[in-house]
Each structure stands twice: as structure tokens, then as C-alpha cells.
Design a protein around this motif. Sequence first.
Motif, PDB file in Angstrom:
ATOM      1  N   ALA A 127       0.926  -1.145   0.000  1.00 16.39           N
ATOM      2  CA  ALA A 127       0.189   0.195  -0.137  1.00 16.39           C
ATOM      3  C   ALA A 127       0.807   1.283   0.342  1.00 16.39           C
ATOM      4  N   ILE A 128       2.058   0.822   0.784  1.00 17.53           N
ATOM      5  CA  ILE A 128       3.041   3.213   1.150  1.00 17.53           C
ATOM      6  C   ILE A 128       3.318   2.784  -0.492  1.00 17.53           C
ATOM      7  N   PHE A 129       3.631   1.176  -1.040  1.00 17.26           N
ATOM      8  CA  PHE A 129       4.199   1.448  -2.528  1.00 17.26           C
ATOM      9  C   PHE A 129       3.730   1.834  -3.843  1.00 17.26           C
ATOM     10  N   GLY A 130       2.388   1.430  -3.707  1.00 21.26           N
ATOM     11  CA  GLY A 130       1.484   2.170  -4.479  1.00 21.26           C
ATOM     12  C   GLY A 130       1.045   3.176  -4.538  1.00 21.26           C
ATOM     13  N   ASN A 131       1.181   4.261  -2.782  1.00 19.20           N
ATOM     14  CA  ASN A 131       0.997   5.181  -2.812  1.00 19.20           C
ATOM     15  C   ASN A 131       1.340   6.456  -3.367  1.00 19.20           C
ATOM     16  N   VAL A 132       2.788   5.982  -3.046  1.00 21.18           N
ATOM     17  CA  VAL A 132       3.870   6.549  -3.598  1.00 21.18           C
ATOM     18  C   VAL A 132       4.026   6.745  -4.756  1.00 21.18           C
ATOM     19  N   LEU A 133       3.927   5.446  -5.447  1.00 28.50           N
ATOM     20  CA  LEU A 133       4.063   5.874  -7.137  1.00 28.50           C
ATOM     21  C   LEU A 133       3.002   6.153  -7.890  1.00 28.50           C
ATOM     22  N   VAL A 134       2.036   6.163  -7.324  1.00 24.37           N
ATOM     23  CA  VAL A 134       0.788   7.166  -7.988  1.00 24.37           C
ATOM     24  C   VAL A 134       0.732   8.558  -7.560  1.00 24.37           C
ATOM     25  N   SER A 135       1.193   9.202  -6.462  1.00 22.92           N
ATOM     26  CA  SER A 135       2.081  10.685  -6.880  1.00 22.92           C
ATOM     27  C   SER A 135       3.013  11.009  -7.363  1.00 22.92           C
ATOM     28  N   ILE A 136       3.500  10.072  -7.683  1.00 20.86           N
ATOM     29  CA  ILE A 136       5.195  10.406  -8.449  1.00 20.86           C
ATOM     30  C   ILE A 136       4.459  10.753  -9.344  1.00 20.86           C
ATOM     31  N   GLN A 180       2.786  12.849 -15.239  1.00 18.78           N
ATOM     32  CA  GLN A 180       1.287  13.530 -16.364  1.00 18.78           C
ATOM     33  C   GLN A 180       1.042  15.284 -16.096  1.00 18.78           C
ATOM     34  N   LYS A 181       0.882  15.494 -14.676  1.00 16.88           N
ATOM     35  CA  LYS A 181       0.744  17.010 -14.806  1.00 16.88           C
ATOM     36  C   LYS A 181       1.752  17.197 -15.267  1.00 16.88           C
ATOM     37  N   TYR A 182       3.183  17.177 -15.748  1.00 17.44           N
ATOM     38  CA  TYR A 182       3.927  17.629 -15.993  1.00 17.44           C
ATOM     39  C   TYR A 182       3.661  17.731 -17.817  1.00 17.44           C
ATOM     40  N   GLY A 183       3.342  16.442 -18.021  1.00 22.21           N
ATOM     41  CA  GLY A 183       3.172  16.295 -19.419  1.00 22.21           C
ATOM     42  C   GLY A 183       2.315  17.223 -19.990  1.00 22.21           C
ATOM     43  N   HIS A 184       0.968  17.741 -19.139  1.00 27.67           N
ATOM     44  CA  HIS A 184       0.056  18.879 -19.814  1.00 27.67           C
ATOM     45  C   HIS A 184       0.898  20.052 -19.676  1.00 27.67           C
ATOM     46  N   ARG A 225       0.213  12.494 -26.792  1.00 26.84           N
ATOM     47  CA  ARG A 225       1.211  11.583 -27.950  1.00 26.84           C
ATOM     48  C   ARG A 225       2.188  11.999 -27.413  1.00 26.84           C
ATOM     49  N   THR A 226       2.802  12.904 -25.973  1.00 23.47           N
ATOM     50  CA  THR A 226       3.731  12.865 -25.616  1.00 23.47           C
ATOM     51  C   THR A 226       4.408  11.493 -24.648  1.00 23.47           C
ATOM     52  N   LYS A 227       5.529  11.173 -24.680  1.00 20.97           N
ATOM     53  CA  LYS A 227       5.841  10.441 -24.210  1.00 20.97           C
ATOM     54  C   LYS A 227       5.945  10.195 -22.465  1.00 20.97           C
ATOM     55  N   THR A 228       6.068  11.431 -22.168  1.00 21.92           N
ATOM     56  CA  THR A 228       5.915  11.611 -20.375  1.00 21.92           C
ATOM     57  C   THR A 228       4.781  11.514 -19.721  1.00 21.92           C
ATOM     58  N   TRP A 229       3.270  11.569 -20.741  1.00 29.58           N
ATOM     59  CA  TRP A 229       2.419  11.456 -20.220  1.00 29.58           C
ATOM     60  C   TRP A 229       1.945  10.022 -19.525  1.00 29.58           C
ATOM     61  N   TRP A 230       2.776   9.348 -21.031  1.00 29.77           N
ATOM     62  CA  TRP A 230       1.918   8.161 -21.195  1.00 29.77           C
ATOM     63  C   TRP A 230       2.612   6.910 -20.207  1.00 29.77           C
ATOM     64  N   PHE A 231       4.237   7.764 -19.539  1.00 29.08           N
ATOM     65  CA  PHE A 231       4.890   6.778 -18.361  1.00 29.08           C
ATOM     66  C   PHE A 231       4.412   7.207 -16.862  1.00 29.08           C
ATOM     67  N   GLY A 232       4.025   7.731 -17.045  1.00 31.50           N
ATOM     68  CA  GLY A 232       3.193   9.091 -15.724  1.00 31.50           C
ATOM     69  C   GLY A 232       1.926   7.508 -16.082  1.00 31.50           C
ATOM     70  N   PHE A 233       0.935   7.376 -17.068  1.00 27.01           N
ATOM     71  CA  PHE A 233       0.217   6.830 -17.161  1.00 27.01           C
ATOM     72  C   PHE A 233       0.156   4.813 -16.419  1.00 27.01           C
ATOM     73  N   PHE A 234       0.971   4.371 -16.972  1.00 28.36           N
ATOM     74  CA  PHE A 234       1.869   3.264 -16.771  1.00 28.36           C
ATOM     75  C   PHE A 234       1.989   3.337 -15.177  1.00 28.36           C
ATOM     76  N   LEU A 235       2.986   4.546 -14.271  1.00 29.70           N
ATOM     77  CA  LEU A 235       2.955   4.197 -13.141  1.00 29.70           C
ATOM     78  C   LEU A 235       2.278   4.117 -12.230  1.00 29.70           C
ATOM     79  N   THR A 236       0.899   5.081 -12.913  1.00 32.18           N
ATOM     80  CA  THR A 236      -0.332   5.319 -12.021  1.00 32.18           C
ATOM     81  C   THR A 236      -1.355   4.169 -12.382  1.00 32.18           C
ATOM     82  N   SER A 237      -0.426   3.133 -13.229  1.00 29.50           N
ATOM     83  CA  SER A 237      -1.556   1.974 -13.078  1.00 29.50           C
ATOM     84  C   SER A 237      -0.792   0.591 -12.453  1.00 29.50           C
ATOM     85  N   LEU A 238       0.843   1.230 -12.717  1.00 29.00           N
ATOM     86  CA  LEU A 238       1.484  -0.319 -11.302  1.00 29.00           C
ATOM     87  C   LEU A 238       1.219   0.545 -10.292  1.00 29.00           C
ATOM     88  N   GLY A 239       0.500   1.478  -9.496  1.00 37.98           N
ATOM     89  CA  GLY A 239       0.710   1.882  -8.666  1.00 37.98           C
ATOM     90  C   GLY A 239      -0.309   1.014  -8.004  1.00 37.98           C
TER      91      GLY A 239
END
Length: 377
Positions: free
Chosen positions: A19-28, A33-37, A51-65
Motif C-alpha cells: 500500500a505504501i509503495f502503491g500510494n507513493v508511486l501514484v503520487s509521483i 502526468q501533470k508535467y506532461g500537461h 502523444r507525449t511519452k511523459t504522459w504515457w509514462f505517468g499513466f504506466f506508473l499510475t496503473s502499476l501503483g
Amino acid sequence: MDRLNEDSYTNNLIGTLLAIFGNVLVSISLNIQKYGHVIVVGAKDPHVFFRTKTWWFGFFLTSLGETANFVSYAFAPLSLIAPLNAVSILTSFILSFIFMPEKYRPKDFAKRYGLSFLGAVLAIGGAYLFVAFGPNWHEKLTAEIVVRHLVGWPVLLYLVLEIILFCLLLYFYKQREANYLVVIMLLVSLLGSVTVITVKAVSHMLILTLEGSMQLDYPIFSVMFVCMVSTVTFQARFLSQACKLYDTCLIASVNYILSTAFAVLAGAVFYLEFSNEDVLHVCMFLLGTAACFLGVFLVTKNKKRSKTFEPYVTMNMSNGVPTIHSTSPAVPPDFSGTFSYGTLVNNDRATSAHQPVSGKRPTSSVGTTRVSNGKED
């Protein structure tokens, strides 16, 4: 008996760390993703961030978290996992100082952020207390056991009271236009209590299926899965409506407090997680949870206020079109802390690109023109 206790504490530890790992990862990931915006602000296509790699990388980390958070419910009690959502808020608070461009003197810094750091200390101390004294309840939630919990009279009474309260709040919100923050957050929290109940049941049955005991062909699994998806969807809608009316930091604080309280109550009623705990452990758990509530409130209370837009209107003498100006300088992208969407600020109140912005109010003087007959007008 000692072997069972050791396994129980091991499962609690695994669930807590997930749970700690997931919440930290979701926040990061939300900050990424916000930086991608932010980097595509001003683009003509409103969906260019896809179409930016930054947003999709954030989406991947969100899914993992979120996957880590989902699996954590299969190892630790519901009442232990729900309050750990404070880790996400604390992570955003820490990341806000990384993106903070302002430089403060020590005295001004302590005056501005002293309560926030006190809240962070309280939240960390409270998290330690409710993890150390949390319920040590473990039961393999097979489909038969989930049905047995569901048809118990305490659960049926709890669900009936929750449905009645939800309908009353929804009536006042829709028909009486009671758009109060507490009303909207209570609607979200009531849905959230059903969500955590279904998430725990679904995650347990999925884990048991992976271990070789098939649980997916029982009707209760489909019922729980549908309830989980539908309640999450309606929670997102209510939260979206609240974000249009109120400050996101206040929403984060009230939502965490109410959602955690209803989640702990749901775990105590539906899964009987505190049935084998003594009074000392229950009191220390409640003390830690209360300290975490106060800490989150203090952390989210401190927010940099955005400058208000003070417009004035002048008439464009060439074509008679009124033009909106601002008495304040143009607002650049800000990287200070917020909880609206990750840590970076969402400049929704900034002047739009199509409105001419002037850093200095022009003097209202009319030039001298000449008409066709040569006389001055």
C-alpha cells in the motif's frame, strides 16, 4: 498458534508495504502526468498530451501503483490499508518543495510552512500507531464466506442505513441544489465504503484463483466486480463536480477523512476485523487514525493563493470590439505545490491566450485625427 500469528504479521507487513509503495508511486505518476500537461500548454489540440511519452509514462506508473494498492487488500485488513492513503498526500507535499521556485528566509519559511511540517510529523506518527496496533485479522475470503458475510444482519442493516442516507443526500444535492462540500464528500465516502468492501472481496477471490482454487465462476464474484466498477465511476463523477466548486486542497483533506472513516467502519461491520482485538489496541488504532487525520488537514491547509483576475474593459477604436485587460502581470506556469492533479499547479484561473494581457494599464487618451475636409476633430 505462534506460527499462525507469525504468518498474520507477515501478511500485514506485505500488505502495508504494498500500500505504501502503491500510494507513493501514484503520487509521483500524477506529477509526471501533470508535467506532461504543462509542457504542451497553449497547444491548439486539447488532447495533444496523449502523444507525449511523459504522459504515457505517468499513466504506466499510475496503473502499476493502483495494482499494488489492489493487491494489498488481499494481504492486510481493510481497516489497515484505507488510512494509508495519507502516504499519497505526504508524497505530494514533499514533491511540492522540489518544484517550488521561491526562496524564503528561514523565518518566513517557518512561518509559512511550520504547520505543514507539523502535520507531516503527525501523519507519520499516526501512521506508525495504526499500523502497529491495527487489526491482525486474516481470513480467506472464498465465495461462500463472502456470501456468509453479506447476508448477516449487521451487514444488511448497515447497507440499508447507508442506502437511505445516500438517497437523502442525493435528493438534497440534486433537487434542493445543496452543493455543500460536506454533502458531496459524504456521497463520495458512502460510495467509497462499498468500493473498498468489493475491492477486498474481488482481490481475495482473484488471489485464491491464482493459487488454484477457482472462485471466478461464482455469481458473487460478478456481483462484487460490477459493484466495484460502478461505485468507482460514480465517485469520479462526484469528485469532478466538487473540483469545479471548491479548492482541491480542501477536497483532498475532507475526502481523506470521511472516506477513511467510512472504510474503517465498513471493515469493522462487514468483515468483523476488530472482533478479536482488545480495548488497548482499538484505542491506540483510533488515536493513530485521529493523528493522521489532523496531520493531513494541516498539510493540505497551507496553499499558495492564486492572484485574483481584476479585469478592465477598453474599446478598440479601430473596430469597436471590447478588449479585456488584466491589471496584474501575466501568469506563467507555476510549479509550486498543490493537490489538484499531482503536485504541479493547474493554472485554470490564468488569463486565456486569446485575451490580450497588459502588464501596465494604458492611459486613456484619444489621439488627433483629421477628417477629409482638413479640419481637426
